[in-house]
Design a protein around this motif. Structure first.
Motif, PDB file in Angstrom:
ATOM      1  N   GLY A   1       0.608  -1.434   0.150  1.00  0.00           N
ATOM      2  CA  GLY A   1      -0.247  -0.249  -0.281  1.00  0.00           C
ATOM      3  C   GLY A   1       0.760   0.973   0.268  1.00  0.00           C
ATOM      4  N   MET A   2       2.308   0.780   0.993  1.00  0.00           N
ATOM      5  CA  MET A   2       2.634   1.813   0.656  1.00  0.00           C
ATOM      6  C   MET A   2       3.200   2.850  -0.304  1.00  0.00           C
ATOM      7  N   ASP A   3       3.940   2.033  -1.483  1.00  0.00           N
ATOM      8  CA  ASP A   3       4.487   2.178  -2.167  1.00  0.00           C
ATOM      9  C   ASP A   3       3.538   2.164  -3.954  1.00  0.00           C
ATOM     10  N   ALA A   4       1.980   1.686  -3.670  1.00  0.00           N
ATOM     11  CA  ALA A   4       1.120   2.119  -4.457  1.00  0.00           C
ATOM     12  C   ALA A   4       0.672   3.407  -4.155  1.00  0.00           C
ATOM     13  N   ALA A   5       0.733   3.832  -2.910  1.00  0.00           N
ATOM     14  CA  ALA A   5      -0.276   5.653  -2.727  1.00  0.00           C
ATOM     15  C   ALA A   5       1.294   6.117  -3.166  1.00  0.00           C
ATOM     16  N   ALA A   6       2.905   5.838  -3.410  1.00  0.00           N
ATOM     17  CA  ALA A   6       4.110   6.883  -4.057  1.00  0.00           C
ATOM     18  C   ALA A   6       3.118   6.719  -5.470  1.00  0.00           C
ATOM     19  N   LYS A   7       2.917   5.921  -5.832  1.00  0.00           N
ATOM     20  CA  LYS A   7       2.918   5.875  -7.786  1.00  0.00           C
ATOM     21  C   LYS A   7       1.181   7.064  -7.478  1.00  0.00           C
ATOM     22  N   ILE A   8       0.688   6.740  -6.673  1.00  0.00           N
ATOM     23  CA  ILE A   8      -0.606   7.675  -7.480  1.00  0.00           C
ATOM     24  C   ILE A   8      -0.927   9.012  -7.389  1.00  0.00           C
ATOM     25  N   ARG A   9       0.316   9.010  -6.254  1.00  0.00           N
ATOM     26  CA  ARG A   9       0.523  10.892  -5.952  1.00  0.00           C
ATOM     27  C   ARG A   9       1.116  11.284  -7.275  1.00  0.00           C
TER      28      ARG A   9
END
Length: 233
Positions: free
Chosen positions: A65-73
């Motif tokens: 989830g943390m890496d996915a959030a970075a991509k989303i940002r």
């Protein structure tokens, strides 16, 4: 209507979050479109910035989830991110990607609803000065500045506006939450007033949008203080 995404690989937790959102809709008289994803890769595939809030599990196989959030940002700076986790130490990294909050597993509805209310306040602030009313025959979008005051009688909300009156089911508590980012203050148990439209106060009466409303003894002092603060900037 708000678009909410759930990214959770555990079916039981995903189902629980859906049920919490359904309960929240009923209690707060609001509406959500909910999209569920089972992993980080799934939400990232052809990602478009269409979501208002993303409930994002951190511990997932593949892209967490943390890496996915970075991509989303990288393509969406506005969406409100709420992480679902059982590891408190992730909080520091969460703030690096602009996460608003964390919900710790096991999840309780009370903890979820408190944090989700905060998330919706952030969304409303981002969306600007509009509210969506769910009427018996459809929906109505209003600019906040159009609202003179809101009246509650027998669990029916009466929005008094420059376009007329709109009625919908709801409670004063739900209205206070929705209008919390804006200059609305209760003058008595039945009315919450837009300070922008207050033209005069006479003893125990306030004139708002040409309407005379009673100021209760209990609310007089906080109401006058809020009005003075608003007029004073």
């Amino acid at each position: 209507m708000y678009h909410i995404a759930i990214v959770e690989d555990e079916v039981d937790f995903s189902t629980q979050l859906r049920s919490f959102l359904e309960q929240y809709q009923k209690e707060e008289n609001t509406r959500f479109k909910v999209s569920a994803f089972s992993c980080g890769e799934e939400i990232l595939q052809d990602y478009q910035p269409v979501y208002d809030v993303i409930l994002l599990d951190i511990e997932m196989p593949g892209i967490n989830g943390m890496d996915a959030a970075a991509k989303i940002r990288e393509s969406d700076q506005d969406v409100v991110l709420m992480f679902i986790t059982n590891i408190a130490s992730y909080a520091i990294r969460g703030y690096e990607v602009g996460a608003l909050d964390f919900v710790m597993k096991p999840i309780t509805y009370y903890a979820f609803s408190m944090r989700f209310t905060r998330a919706l306040k952030r969304v409303r602030a981002r969306l600007g000065q509009e509210v969506l009313l769910t009427l018996s025959d459809g929906v109505k979008k209003l600019e906040v500045q159009q609202i003179y005051y809101v009246e509650v009688q027998n669990r029916i909300l009466h929005y008094h506006t420059d376009e007329g009156e709109y009625c919908m089911r709801g409670t004063m508590q739900s209205v206070e939450r929705i209008l919390a980012p804006h200059p609305f203050v209760k003058c008595n148990h039945w009315y919450i007033v837009n300070l922008k439209h207050v033209s005069e106060v006479r003893q125990n009466t306030v004139i708002v949008g040409g309407h005379e409303l009673e100021i209760s003894r209990r609310n007089r002092t906080p109401f006058l203080k809020a009005l003075a603060d608003y007029v004073g900037g």
